[in-house]
Design an enzyme around this catalytic site. Structure first.
Site, PDB file in Angstrom:
ATOM      1  N   THR A 126      34.125  45.672  43.434  1.00  0.00           N
ATOM      2  CA  THR A 126      35.127  45.377  44.460  1.00  0.00           C
ATOM      3  C   THR A 126      35.875  46.629  44.889  1.00  0.00           C
ATOM      4  O   THR A 126      36.066  47.557  44.079  1.00  0.00           O
ATOM      5  CB  THR A 126      36.150  44.367  43.897  1.00  0.00           C
ATOM      6  OG1 THR A 126      37.253  44.274  44.805  1.00  0.00           O
ATOM      7  CG2 THR A 126      36.692  44.788  42.543  1.00  0.00           C
ATOM      8  N   TYR A 150      42.433  42.134  38.199  1.00  0.00           N
ATOM      9  CA  TYR A 150      41.119  41.882  38.793  1.00  0.00           C
ATOM     10  C   TYR A 150      40.360  43.204  38.965  1.00  0.00           C
ATOM     11  O   TYR A 150      39.220  43.354  38.519  1.00  0.00           O
ATOM     12  CB  TYR A 150      41.288  41.171  40.143  1.00  0.00           C
ATOM     13  CG  TYR A 150      40.012  41.056  40.922  1.00  0.00           C
ATOM     14  CD1 TYR A 150      38.979  40.259  40.456  1.00  0.00           C
ATOM     15  CD2 TYR A 150      39.828  41.750  42.117  1.00  0.00           C
ATOM     16  CE1 TYR A 150      37.785  40.160  41.161  1.00  0.00           C
ATOM     17  CE2 TYR A 150      38.651  41.652  42.827  1.00  0.00           C
ATOM     18  CZ  TYR A 150      37.630  40.861  42.347  1.00  0.00           C
ATOM     19  OH  TYR A 150      36.450  40.772  43.035  1.00  0.00           O
TER      20      TYR A 150
END
Ligand code: UFG
Length: 342
Positions: A126, A150
């Site tokens: 990501t 995250y």
């Protein structure tokens, strides 16, 4: 025929990528998914279209015994690993869930690949690994400084992959750092049937999805999370990429791993930045619906500006984006939202 293991292909990106692989390769796919955030409808659609070229096992990656049996009973040519928790704000509230689901489960999966000699691994990383990059567009060599659990959980998985590929010379991986994905399957032969692929959501958090829900009367109002960022109009800037192009980036990565015995990390975006306000205005324009938008405070864990330098994937792989047009992306998401019904 070769068999590729897809984890998490009940989800949005995994299901579209499975569609792309099965449409372009002479391979079968085995999908595992615990369906915690994925959808059985996506798997049903893939089965309807590709019949027994796709098989599905409802399985959680943390189930060590069943995971080991899976690798014992199959010969996988490659693993494409999507299964993860992926909501930035939730990760700030439940960090341990993210380290378990994302980092620990990925470690266990890589371990199985080494044990059973699976030597190609494609990893869903990501743009959140960059945190708040100083230079935009951000390139892969930029120091990783995630600002939320995250991003940390994915960065740690990347480190594990890197160290593993150094120690085990036959094992190679591509980590794809996704920017902001939106839109639905462009091949629309299934429109107006109960089948189709696009973004489904039990509880949407993504900007384009939420704005399209407002434009289709599924939500009365939405909020802009912060208009006091140091950006052109005060709202956050992101690089939105069409789902079909993101899916194609996985196929190009698979071909890359077949042709080059080397590991790489690639940004997957278009090198275009749009602000939250610009996106909302485009959804209003395309739908011709003037829905209600409120100003709210900043959302925890959001960086101000994330835009991809995509020159590396463009130069090292066969990836050629086809849908680099924000109007097309939003129209694709909006049409799907209409098609989904209430
Ligand atoms: N936003 C709003 N209102 C909303 C929803 C979102 O203002 O109702 C804003 C957010 O605050 C953010 C921007 O729109 O500034 C984009 O938010 P998204 O939730 O659509 O996407 P994120 O950038 O937070 O995260 C997404 C994926 C991550 C991935 C990241 C990479 O969810 O998995 O893109 O940039 F890491």
């Amino acid at each position: 025929m070769k068999n590729i293991l897809f984890t998490g292909a009940g989800g949005y990106i995994g299901s579209h990528t499975a569609f792309t692989f099965l449409s372009n390769l002479d391979s079968n796919i085995t999908v595992i998914d615990n369906l915690s955030s994925g959808f059985i409808e996506n798997i049903e659609f893939l089965k309807y279209k590709f019949k027994d070229r796709i098989s599905f096992i409802k399985l959680d990656l943390s189930n060590e015994n069943e995971m080991k049996d899976l690798f014992k009973n199959n010969i996988f040519d490659a693993v494409v690993h999507f299964a993860a928790s992926l909501i930035v704000e939730e990760s700030t509230i439940k960090p341990l869930l993210y380290y378990l689901n994302n980092t620990k489960n990925t470690l266990a999966l890589i371990n199985l690949c080494i044990e059973f000699g699976v030597n190609k691994f494609i990893f869903s990383s990501t743009a959140a690994v960059y945190g708040e990059p100083k230079k935009i567009p951000v390139s892969e060599g930029t120091q990783l400084m995630p600002i939320n659990p995250y991003g940390n959980s994915k960065m740690m998985s990347e480190i594990i992959l890197k160290d593993t590929s150094k120690a085990y010379k036959n094992f190679n991986y591509v980590a794809l750092r996704y920017f902001n994905v939106a839109g639905a399957l462009s091949q629309n032969e299934f429109r107006n049937t109960k089948y189709g692929l696009g973004q489904r959501s039990k509880n949407a958090t993504h900007l384009i999805k939420i704005a399209c829900e407002c434009a289709t009367n599924k939500r009365e109002v939405m909020s802009i999370f912060g208009d006091d960022y140091n950006t052109k109009d005060g709202t956050c800037i992101r690089d939105y990429i069409h789902i079909d192009d993101l899916a194609l980036a996985h196929l190009s990565s698979y071909e890359f791993l077949q042709n080059n015995k080397q590991s790489e990390v690639f940004n997957v975006g278009y090198n275009n930045g749009y602000s939250v306000k610009e996106i909302i205005n485009k959804v209003k324009e395309i739908s011709n619906i003037d829905f209600k938008v409120l100003n709210a405070s900043r959302r925890s864990g959001d960086p101000a500006n994330l835009v991809a330098d995509n020159s590396k994937i463009l130069s090292l792989t066969s990836w050629k984006p086809k849908y680099n047009d924000i109007n097309y992306i939003i129209k694709s998401a909006y049409d799907w939202e209409i098609n989904l019904g209430k």
